[in-house]
Design an enzyme around this catalytic site. Sequence first.
Site, PDB file in Angstrom:
ATOM      1  CG  ASP A   1      -1.926  -1.104   1.230  1.00  0.00           C
ATOM      2  OD1 ASP A   1      -2.326  -1.507   0.124  1.00  0.00           O
ATOM      3  OD2 ASP A   1      -2.318  -1.575   2.307  1.00  0.00           O
TER       4      ASP A   1
ATOM      5  CG  ASP B   1     -12.172  -3.789   0.476  1.00  0.00           C
ATOM      6  OD1 ASP B   1     -11.253  -4.623   0.457  1.00  0.00           O
ATOM      7  OD2 ASP B   1     -12.016  -2.597   0.150  1.00  0.00           O
TER       8      ASP B   1
END
Lengths: 206, 251
Positions: free
Chosen positions: B11, B130
């Site tokens: 990330d 998600d």
Amino acid sequence: MTVAIIDYGVGNLFSLASSLRYLGVEAKVTAKAAELRAAERLILPGVGAFGDAAAKLRQSGLFTVVQEQAAAGKPLLGICLGMQLLFERSFEYGEHQGLGLIAGIVQDLQPDLLDKSLKTPHIGWNSLHILRPDPLFKYFQDGEYVYYVHSYYAKDCAASTLAVSDYSLPVTGVVRSSEGAVWGVQFHPEKSGAAGLRLLRAFAEI
Amino acid sequence: MITKRIIPCLDVRDGRVVKGLNFQGLQDVDDPVALARFYNEAGADELVFYDITASAEGRSLFVDILQRVAAEIFIPLTVGGGIRNLDDFDRVLKCGADKVSVNSGALADPGLIAAAAQRYGNQCVVLSMDVKRVQGRLHIFARGGREDTGRDALEWAEFAVKSGAGELVVNSIDTDGVKHGFDLPMLDAVAARVKVPIIASGGAGCVEDFMELFQHPGIDAGLAASIFHHKQVLLPDLKRQLQSAGVPMRI
């Protein structure tokens, strides 16, 4: 030593050009017939659908240039869809003519899978088994892993198959024309780590 | 034989690798290019980069990082974060990405999946989802796990694959960052619905978690971030142990 990467508007050539430069090989991405003729080696890349790619190769005027250069004996390497284009015909969404440099056809992998629980596209790292020695395998060991991404595969080409990977059937991995200087790899050597780079190095030295 | 894949995830925000617990409390970890090089040498099968930068300035920094990684690391690279339209696909593919991961952008415009698959091929389009349990049902969350869309996760997975998504990254918000193992019941439920490769994400804490994950035949790859960044699990050890246990691995 110049390798021309044939740019006919299909796919991303950044990694392929980078991998050759990383190996210290002079590489040029080009759509110009004169540059293809001047190069010592040619790479035909490609991702996407066969019909589109064959049409783009024709529109670019490079279809016959590739055929002419292969006939003249210039080393040519087709990668992924570029390898499939070397064959006579493909049945991906209809029937399409390929370059006809290697005998055989390109067909949907899914109906031929013996293990129906396997997924298509065939995506991921698979070990490559060498059936016949070749200068392309100069730095490559039998059983090393290479990275595949494809839904169609070359078949009826036993006479030109140099290596296969097992996916419940022997998937054609590497081919070479009977006349000599045309090779094709179904996997992506530029995405196959150190093993893939060694294969590209061998091609650059052929 | 085709192998299972181990995928470190980076990330990136403003040019640095970060990883939070339950998506909050982000912490600086390392330089993305150095980390990518480290993972490549350690035997990573692919790398995933999520650009979680908000500013335009940060975005150009990210493009530069991506180009530097793609120029020297020759394994598949997936890029996600802020992908909203075909121009975004184009931008990251030109910098050396092989696959593009869409999440909130596809929720805002579900037609994006089909449009991208048509232009770049299914293999290029990765749907990242998600998932979180809400009153016993699996819901899709948007905006980095902050917003419940109310959408059913299994229906969304099926829709995405029909539209042309070539792979799914399935992330469990319930287990993300908790390090008590992958969300196996949820992953199995998704894998039973679609026939594209499933990349499991969220919850890996130790080698045993991957051992357990790959007992589930529908799962093709395991993705993790912090346990690799903090060297709690070393890639070569993990892959060797999995191979010894009979899981096909590229060593």
